[in-house]
Structures are given as C-alpha cells and as structure tokens.
Design an enzyme around this catalytic site. Structure first.
Site, mmCIF file in Angstrom:
data_model
loop_
_atom_site.group_PDB
_atom_site.id
_atom_site.type_symbol
_atom_site.label_atom_id
_atom_site.label_comp_id
_atom_site.label_asym_id
_atom_site.label_seq_id
_atom_site.Cartn_x
_atom_site.Cartn_y
_atom_site.Cartn_z
ATOM 1 C CG ASP A 288 -5.158 -1.137 1.776
ATOM 2 O OD1 ASP A 288 -5.720 -0.441 2.644
ATOM 3 O OD2 ASP A 288 -4.463 -2.132 2.025
ATOM 4 N NE ARG B 88 -9.176 -2.402 1.302
ATOM 5 C CZ ARG B 88 -8.389 -3.157 0.570
ATOM 6 N NH1 ARG B 88 -8.423 -3.066 -0.745
ATOM 7 N NH2 ARG B 88 -7.569 -4.021 1.150
ATOM 8 C CB CYS C 260 -10.609 -5.645 2.964
ATOM 9 S SG CYS C 260 -10.640 -5.224 4.712
HETATM 10 P P1 4NP Z 1 -7.914 -3.047 4.805
HETATM 11 O O1 4NP Z 1 -6.548 -2.205 4.922
HETATM 12 O O2 4NP Z 1 -7.564 -4.313 4.048
HETATM 13 O O3 4NP Z 1 -8.808 -2.169 4.018
HETATM 14 O O4 4NP Z 1 -8.356 -3.312 6.223
HETATM 15 C C1 4NP Z 1 -5.386 -2.763 5.475
HETATM 16 C C2 4NP Z 1 -5.125 -2.573 6.808
HETATM 17 C C3 4NP Z 1 -3.977 -3.109 7.344
HETATM 18 C C4 4NP Z 1 -3.123 -3.845 6.573
HETATM 19 C C5 4NP Z 1 -3.389 -4.062 5.229
HETATM 20 C C6 4NP Z 1 -4.537 -3.515 4.680
HETATM 21 N N1 4NP Z 1 -1.949 -4.385 7.132
HETATM 22 O O5 4NP Z 1 -1.227 -5.090 6.407
HETATM 23 O O6 4NP Z 1 -1.675 -4.199 8.312
#
Ligand code: 4NP
Length: 154
Positions: free
Chosen positions: A123, A13, A7
């Site tokens: 997300d 995720r 992810c």
């Molecule tokens: P993930 O969610 O891709 O599902 O881990 C996110 C967590 C943090 C960030 C982006 C997506 N971020 O840009 O900090």
C-alpha cells in the site's frame, strides 16, 4: 469478460490496476469490462490519489475520471474474476461477503506472476512518490501476464 480490481481505499492501487489493464485490453481490441473497488468507503466518490494519477499519466494512461466505490457482495456474481491487490484485501472481502463468498473467482493479482507465493502489492498510501512508481511496475507486470494467460473472450 468482466474483471474487478480491488484494494482497500480504491484510490491508490486498484485505480492503477483498472487503468493499466483497460489500456492493454483496448490495445488488444478486446471488449472486456475492467473496473475497480475498495473494501472501505473512506474515499467513496473521490478521484484516484494525485500520485497514482501522476504515475499513470507519465506512462500514458489517464485515470482521472475514475471515482472510488466500495466493494459489495454482489460484485462476486457480477464479475468473472476479481483481483485483490493484497492478502488483507481478500480477508476484508471475505468478511463483507460472509456466506456468499466465492473463492474460485478471487485471486491475488501478484499470483499471476508468482503463483502461490501470497505476495502483496504494498500500500503506497502512507509513503512518498517512489512507492507509487514501484506499485505501478508490479501491477503493470501482473497485467501483462493476465493478458497472456486469459482465454480470449469478448
Ligand atoms: P489503496 O490505498 O487501498 O491502494 O487505495 C489506501 C488508501 C486509503 C486508505 C487505505 C489504503 N485509507 O484507509 O484511507
């Protein structure tokens, strides 16, 4: 069999996807290796988001020992299948890999359930707890399909 869940941040995720598939693989008595990574490094070294940990725990899965790491081009050689949680993740993986990109190894995880529909696991990062429960259900269903479809290999 080596599978990488990918992810953006590797804290919401893909840690759930790693935990859920690992759980199913262990239950099935298989020795597949399942890991996860993110396309950005904002959270490298951090444990999963507390709401991902909570939702996993409520479902009997402990993901608190995981630590975020960044996706790297050599992962395309290292793993047999790489499941991306969303289309933007695939675009980022392509940008990182450049001419080392291996299209055949990378799949959208929701394509397992809804082939060719290009569906994202949304997300949950900016939203409240229910989003994490929704994401858990989507990933759980996709992982169940993965278990049914993949050839049984050690
Ligand atoms: P993930 O969610 O891709 O599902 O881990 C996110 C967590 C943090 C960030 C982006 C997506 N971020 O840009 O900090």
């Amino acid at each position: 069999m080596k599978i990488l869940m990918v992810c953006l941040g590797n804290i919401c995720r893909s840690p759930l996807a790693e935990g859920i598939l690992k759980h199913k693989v262990t239950d099935a008595g298989l020795s597949w290796q399942v890991e996860s990574a993110g396309t950005n490094s904002y959270h490298t070294g951090e444990p999963p988001h507390h709401l991902s940990q909570k939702v996993a725990q409520l479902n009997g899965i402990n993901i608190c020992e995981q630590r975020a790491r960044r996706f790297k081009t050599s992962d395309l050689d290292e793993y047999d299948i790489l499941y991306a949680m969303s289309n933007d993740v695939i675009e980022e993986m392509k940008r990182i890999a450049g001419n080392k990109w291996q299209d055949k190894k990378v799949k959208l995880i929701m394509d397992e359930l809804y082939p060719s529909q290009q569906l994202d696991v949304p997300d949950p990062w900016y939203g409240p707890e229910p989003g994490y429960h929704d994401v858990y259900k989507m990933i759980e269903a996709a992982c169940e399909k993965i278990m049914q479809q993949l050839p049984i290999k050690n």
